[in-house]
Enzyme design. Sequence first.
Site, short mmCIF file in Angstrom:
data_model
loop_
_atom_site.label_atom_id
_atom_site.label_comp_id
_atom_site.label_asym_id
_atom_site.label_seq_id
_atom_site.Cartn_x
_atom_site.Cartn_y
_atom_site.Cartn_z
N ASP A 190 0.83 -1.21 0.00
CA ASP A 190 0.00 0.00 0.00
C ASP A 190 0.86 1.26 0.00
OD1 ASP A 190 -2.30 1.49 0.04
OD2 ASP A 190 -2.70 1.21 2.17
N ASN B 241 -10.28 -2.88 -6.88
CA ASN B 241 -9.43 -1.94 -7.65
C ASN B 241 -9.94 -1.69 -9.07
OD1 ASN B 241 -6.26 -3.03 -6.18
ND2 ASN B 241 -7.61 -1.35 -5.57
C1 FPP Z 1 -1.87 0.14 -3.47
O1 FPP Z 1 -1.33 1.43 -3.35
C2 FPP Z 1 -1.20 -0.55 -4.56
C3 FPP Z 1 -1.84 -1.14 -5.61
C4 FPP Z 1 -3.30 -1.16 -5.77
C5 FPP Z 1 -1.08 -1.77 -6.72
C6 FPP Z 1 0.12 -2.56 -6.36
C7 FPP Z 1 0.98 -2.66 -7.56
C8 FPP Z 1 2.32 -2.66 -7.58
C9 FPP Z 1 3.13 -2.69 -6.37
C10 FPP Z 1 3.13 -2.61 -8.86
C11 FPP Z 1 2.88 -3.67 -9.87
C12 FPP Z 1 2.84 -5.05 -9.35
C13 FPP Z 1 3.56 -6.10 -9.85
C14 FPP Z 1 3.33 -7.45 -9.32
C15 FPP Z 1 4.55 -5.92 -10.91
P1 FPP Z 1 -2.22 2.69 -3.74
O2 FPP Z 1 -1.91 3.07 -5.12
O3 FPP Z 1 -3.64 2.40 -3.43
O4 FPP Z 1 -1.63 3.75 -2.77
P2 FPP Z 1 -2.40 4.98 -2.14
O5 FPP Z 1 -3.34 4.41 -1.12
O6 FPP Z 1 -1.31 5.79 -1.56
O7 FPP Z 1 -3.14 5.70 -3.25
#
Ligand code: FPP
Length: 259
Positions: A38, A86
């Site tokens: 996250d 998501n």
């Molecule tokens: C949550 O942070 C993260 C995600 C929904 C996506 C996770 C993806 C990756 C780490 C990169 C790609 C993955 C692979 C396996 C190559 P957020 O964006 O919701 O953070 P925020 O709450 O700060 O907005």
Amino acid sequence: MLHPEATASVLGNAHMPPSSNLATQAARVPRHVAIIMDGNGRWAKKRGLSRSDGHRAGAESVRAVTRTARKLGIEALTLYAFSEQNWARPQAEVQGLFTLLVDFLTSERQELHKQHIRLVALGNLARLPLPARLALQAVIADTRHHRGMTLALCLSYGGREDLVQAARALAEQVKAGTLEPAAIDERAMANALWTSQVGCDPDLVIRTSGEQRVSNFLLWDAAYAEFVFAACDWPEFGEPQFQAAVTEFSRRQRRFGAV
Ligand code: FPP
């Protein structure tokens, strides 16, 4: 919660080479670590970057943490990469995430082989864009015989959704006359879950970014998991932070409901 400043003390001497920590941890590493990655968006916002930049930086942490988990002798690493919820994000962000996934699978294919890592994907995979599905299928087939570590990517995943599809699958077997309702026990349920591909429950669940929620992750599987919350955003989570979380785990007393 693991604060960034606390990382050094949790690790002991911050100047110790990583291998010293690895050696002392050998006896108490968790078999299965699962991570809620996250904070990509917040990491980017703090730097005046786009959310896509945040996810790209997050993909680098995926590479670093996978390498470290393998080095520590962890048997399974499960990463919450994209939840069923998501899909509600802007289309461009969703597309960007699946492009990153394809790039990751393409660039890491050889490394997964070299490290004897088996890739599995957990979730409602039929919803994924075709290029992502094809790339996943290829790497999953390619690495299925590896036993060094299992890397499980949760994609279009939700813990409730997994329980629903498992209940439906068991109900179908009952309807077909191949399963007695009385034979539905914990083992039957666990075997019907997407997560059965991993082979064991998570011992340690880590969540980054300071949030302390379970967010529909491994609802059945994490019944007895230890939780570690790291204050840093996912793009800042690398080898030292992962080792600190494992050290924190090694200090916990696990009782599984007994005394
Ligand atoms: C949550 O942070 C993260 C995600 C929904 C996506 C996770 C993806 C990756 C780490 C990169 C790609 C993955 C692979 C396996 C190559 P957020 O964006 O919701 O953070 P925020 O709450 O700060 O907005």
